[in-house]
Design an enzyme around this catalytic site. Sequence first.
Site, PDB file in Angstrom:
ATOM      1  N   CYS A 195       6.033 -43.591 -44.704  1.00 47.15           N
ATOM      2  CA  CYS A 195       6.217 -42.864 -45.957  1.00 47.15           C
ATOM      3  C   CYS A 195       7.540 -42.455 -46.024  1.00 47.15           C
ATOM      4  CB  CYS A 195       5.554 -41.279 -45.892  1.00 47.15           C
ATOM      5  SG  CYS A 195       3.809 -41.636 -45.451  1.00 47.15           S
ATOM      6  N   HIS A 228       9.232 -33.301 -49.440  1.00 44.04           N
ATOM      7  CA  HIS A 228       8.309 -34.225 -49.033  1.00 44.04           C
ATOM      8  C   HIS A 228       6.880 -33.670 -49.430  1.00 44.04           C
ATOM      9  CE1 HIS A 228       6.764 -37.774 -47.055  1.00 44.04           C
ATOM     10  NE2 HIS A 228       5.762 -36.958 -45.984  1.00 44.04           N
ATOM     11  N   GLU A 232       8.834 -28.599 -42.709  1.00 42.13           N
ATOM     12  CA  GLU A 232       9.624 -28.889 -43.755  1.00 42.13           C
ATOM     13  C   GLU A 232      10.434 -27.633 -44.177  1.00 42.13           C
ATOM     14  OE1 GLU A 232      10.627 -31.792 -47.998  1.00 42.13           O
ATOM     15  OE2 GLU A 232       8.602 -31.338 -47.199  1.00 42.13           O
ATOM     16  N   LYS A 267       4.024 -34.320 -55.444  1.00 41.57           N
ATOM     17  CA  LYS A 267       2.939 -34.769 -54.904  1.00 41.57           C
ATOM     18  C   LYS A 267       1.690 -34.020 -55.216  1.00 41.57           C
ATOM     19  CE  LYS A 267       5.028 -37.269 -50.869  1.00 41.57           C
ATOM     20  NZ  LYS A 267       6.200 -36.881 -50.648  1.00 41.57           N
ATOM     21  N   HIS A 315       0.148 -38.703 -52.581  1.00 40.77           N
ATOM     22  CA  HIS A 315       1.100 -39.058 -51.683  1.00 40.77           C
ATOM     23  C   HIS A 315       1.151 -40.686 -51.831  1.00 40.77           C
ATOM     24  CE1 HIS A 315       3.840 -39.950 -48.593  1.00 40.77           C
ATOM     25  NE2 HIS A 315       3.126 -39.170 -47.429  1.00 40.77           N
ATOM     26  N   PHE A 330       5.236 -40.863 -40.877  1.00 38.40           N
ATOM     27  CA  PHE A 330       4.724 -41.209 -39.502  1.00 38.40           C
ATOM     28  C   PHE A 330       5.524 -42.110 -38.821  1.00 38.40           C
ATOM     29  CE2 PHE A 330      -0.353 -41.188 -40.892  1.00 38.40           C
ATOM     30  CZ  PHE A 330      -0.134 -39.554 -41.019  1.00 38.40           C
TER      31      PHE A 330
END
Length: 412
Positions: A163, A303, A314, A335, A340, A399
């Site tokens: 991502c 994010h 985060e 998002k 996403h 990831f």
Amino acid sequence: MSQKRVVVTGCGTVNPLGNCVNDFWEGLLAGKSGIDLVKGFDTSDYTTRIGGQVKDLDPLLYFDKKEARRTTKFIIYAVAAATEAIKQSGLDIKSNPYEVGVEIGSGIGGIEILEEMAVILKEKGPSKVSPFTVPMMIPDMATGIVSIKTGAKGPNSCAVTACASAANAIGNAYKLIERGSAIAMIAGGAECAITPLGLASFCAARSLSTDNDNPKGASRPFDGTRNGFVMGDGSGIVVLEEYEHAKKRGANILAEIIGFGTTGDAYHLTAPAPGGEGAARAMKMALKDANLSPENIDYINAHGTSTLLNDKNESAAIKEVFGDYAKDVSISSTKSMTGHLLGAAGGIEAIVGIKAIQDNIVPPTINQALKDPDCDLDFTPNQAKEKEINTIMSNSLGFGGHNTVLIFTSVS
């Protein structure tokens, strides 16, 4: 060797909110959600049946019929977004093709053709598998096809960092220009992972929201009731250019990229490091690269995936880096409206930051209802707000422990 300044002269996108930057931006400021029930295949047996899909994009605007049949959607999205970005930029690639490069990231690539050919292999045998399977599947082919379509013959690569892919691609392109290896780069990300296997895989990992009866409210980053992310498809591309080159040709300069930080968690396959330790280091690295202090950042595009672990960690990372100022800096996760976009997320979110600088508006995080004590910062709940914005930070976390941060600023 002196470092070159690098500016943005063009932006392009296709995503769940629109097939151009203006429609995308207007949708964000209106707090519109692009999430709906997944169309194109039967999802009745899936635990998650919602996603953010690209709508009404005609591939024949970019490919002839024969080409379109042997081109997967993530490549089509990349070409569409790159076409818009180059048009806005006004960059004449063919006058100097060897110094214009392409770097477009993708986390998953052409998974749709892999699924289709696996079935054909099993049911009809190897002789029936398409010779275009590999070119349609591999993630770097968005870069390859955009290069072929535009004639750009400079540095040519593809970031695959889950991502964080698009953000890494933009950061890598920025550094190529900064050190003089190119005068311009077409950079960003593209993804089309809402496919039978793609959706099933994330369902099996229990990463996704299961609020199938409330698609538009399912993605709710930093909210106390969040229960997973919502997948999205699309592409976000920017044209980066050496400042003096852009200035000399009279380009309309949209913003300047001044910071890039990228780190690894070395922790877990999918979970972020506790306290967002790796994300915090990436933010600090980007600030150092930009020669800025945290107080110089006016807006953070987080994010913000709408998962329990990402949003908590985060938030902790932002507090670690920004200290007392963390309570004052404006933050949002777009998002909440697009879903996403995985490997393309950093591309469209860089564009969000650039538009925020241009219009002095912070887009909202929609679907904010219940506060989470672990996420107690200013996430711009539910309504866009006007604010003077000179410098923005865009966070992308993937990831495998990939953390990538970009910083853009206005150009006077």
